[in-house]
Design a protein around this motif. Structure first.
Motif, PDB file in Angstrom:
ATOM      1  N   LEU A 180      18.446  15.227  29.989  1.00 53.43           N
ATOM      2  CA  LEU A 180      17.642  15.994  29.032  1.00 53.43           C
ATOM      3  C   LEU A 180      17.296  15.136  27.817  1.00 53.43           C
ATOM      4  O   LEU A 180      16.186  15.206  27.283  1.00 53.43           O
ATOM      5  CB  LEU A 180      18.390  17.254  28.603  1.00 53.43           C
ATOM      6  N   GLY A 181      18.253  14.328  27.379  1.00 54.10           N
ATOM      7  CA  GLY A 181      18.017  13.438  26.241  1.00 54.10           C
ATOM      8  C   GLY A 181      17.012  12.339  26.573  1.00 54.10           C
ATOM      9  O   GLY A 181      16.224  11.938  25.714  1.00 54.10           O
ATOM     10  N   ALA A 182      17.040  11.869  27.823  1.00 52.32           N
ATOM     11  CA  ALA A 182      16.104  10.820  28.237  1.00 52.32           C
ATOM     12  C   ALA A 182      14.666  11.297  28.124  1.00 52.32           C
ATOM     13  O   ALA A 182      13.764  10.523  27.762  1.00 52.32           O
ATOM     14  CB  ALA A 182      16.402  10.386  29.673  1.00 52.32           C
ATOM     15  N   ASN A 183      14.447  12.576  28.392  1.00 51.29           N
ATOM     16  CA  ASN A 183      13.086  13.107  28.319  1.00 51.29           C
ATOM     17  C   ASN A 183      12.557  13.172  26.894  1.00 51.29           C
ATOM     18  O   ASN A 183      11.342  13.151  26.677  1.00 51.29           O
ATOM     19  CB  ASN A 183      13.015  14.486  28.981  1.00 51.29           C
ATOM     20  N   VAL A 184      13.457  13.275  25.929  1.00 49.37           N
ATOM     21  CA  VAL A 184      13.029  13.252  24.523  1.00 49.37           C
ATOM     22  C   VAL A 184      12.367  11.915  24.218  1.00 49.37           C
ATOM     23  O   VAL A 184      11.347  11.848  23.516  1.00 49.37           O
ATOM     24  CB  VAL A 184      14.235  13.486  23.580  1.00 49.37           C
ATOM     25  N   GLU A 185      12.930  10.848  24.784  1.00 53.04           N
ATOM     26  CA  GLU A 185      12.343   9.517  24.601  1.00 53.04           C
ATOM     27  C   GLU A 185      11.138   9.328  25.510  1.00 53.04           C
ATOM     28  O   GLU A 185      10.123   8.740  25.107  1.00 53.04           O
ATOM     29  CB  GLU A 185      13.392   8.444  24.896  1.00 53.04           C
ATOM     30  N   ASN A 186      11.231   9.838  26.741  1.00 57.90           N
ATOM     31  CA  ASN A 186      10.129   9.666  27.699  1.00 57.90           C
ATOM     32  C   ASN A 186       8.804  10.199  27.163  1.00 57.90           C
ATOM     33  O   ASN A 186       7.764   9.556  27.293  1.00 57.90           O
ATOM     34  CB  ASN A 186      10.461  10.390  29.012  1.00 57.90           C
TER      35      ASN A 186
END
Length: 227
Positions: A180-186
Motif C-alpha cells: 500500500l505504501g509503494a503505491n503512494v510513491e508509484n
C-alpha cells in the motif's frame, strides 16, 4: 478532518445512492461525462471554500457530532465512520460504495478490499487511456517515452494491488503496509515525468483521484485493519 468534507458527503449522499444502484457493474471513477460525477466534483470544489459554521436545512452545524446526527440512514454508519477517519472521506465513500454488497459486513477490512478494487478499476482505466495516447499518431514523439513511464507506473500499481490482496489473504500486515505504501510513491511517477519535461500531464485528474484512493487505502490498511 474539517466539517467541509462531511458537508460535501451529506450533500452528495442522494447522488451516491443512485450512483451505486444504477448499474450492476461498477462505473468508472474517471467518467467526467457522468452528470452525477460532474455534480459531485463541482460541489467538492465550491463547498470546500465555504466558511464555518455551516447551515443545512435550517440547522446550524457547529460540530462534526451535530452533522453526523442528521446524516441520512441510507449510507451505512459504519462506512461513514471508517471513511470519516481518512484524509479524503468523500472520495472514500464514492470509491468504495459500488464495491460493497448489501450483505457485506462494513468493517475496515471489507472497506479496504473495496478500496483496492476501486483503485484497480481506476488504474485500468488510466492504463487504457495512456496506452491509447501513446499509440496515437498525433502524439508528439517526445511525449511517447513519458507516456511509457506512465504505463509502467500503472502496471506497478496493478501489481501492488494484487500483492496487497495476497497479503490480506495471508494475514500479513507487514507486506500489506509495504504494498500500500509503494503505491503512494508509484502514483507520483507519471506526473513527475511530465513535470521534468516541463509539460502538463494529460493524466493529471485521473492521477489526483487515484492518489486519494491510494491515500485512503493506506490509512485504512495500516491504522484500522488488524489481523
Amino acid at each position: 478532518m474539517g466539517i467541509n468534507q462531511f458537508i460535501l458527503a451529506l450533500i452528495s449522499f442522494t447522488c451516491l445512492l443512485s450512483f451505486s444502484t444504477s448499474t450492476n457493474a461498477p462505473p468508472s471513477l474517471s467518467d467526467a461525462s457522468s452528470p452525477t460525477s460532474s455534480e459531485l466534483y463541482d460541489m467538492i470544489e465550491v463547498m470546500s471554500e465555504s466558511p464555518s459554521p455551516f447551515a443545512f436545512d435550517g440547522i446550524t452545524l457547529e460540530s462534526i457530532d451535530n452533522l453526523l446526527s442528521i446524516l441520512p440512514s441510507g449510507v451505512n454508519p459504519a462506512l461513514q465512520q471508517i471513511c470519516g477517519n481518512t484524509d479524503h472521506p468523500v472520495e472514500c465513500i464514492i470509491a468504495t460504495m459500488p464495491f460493497l454488497d448489501e450483505k457485506t459486513p462494513i468493517e475496515p477490512l471489507s472497506v479496504l478490499k473495496a478500496g483496492i478494487e476501486a483503485m484497480d478499476n481506476q488504474t485500468k482505466d488510466a492504463l487504457a487511456e495512456v496506452t491509447k495516447l501513446s499509440m496515437d499518431p498525433t502524439t508528439p514523439k517526445n511525449v511517447v517515452p513519458i507516456l511509457q513511464t506512465c504505463i509502467n507506473v500503472y502496471n506497478n500499481i496493478l501489481n501492488s494491488d494484487q500483492k496487497s490482496l495476497e497479503a490480506i489473504s495471508n494475514h500479513n500486515p507487514v507486506q500489506l503496509s509495504i504494498e500500500l505504501g509503494a503505491n503512494v510513491e508509484n502514483i507520483l511517477g507519471c506526473d513527475n515525468a511530465f513535470k521534468q519535461a516541463k509539460l502538463e500531464s494529460p493524466m493529471k485528474e485521473i492521477d489526483a483521484m487515484l492518489g486519494k484512493i491510494i491515500s485512503n487505502t493506506l490509512t485504512i490498511g495500516v491504522d484500522m485493519v488488524h489481523f
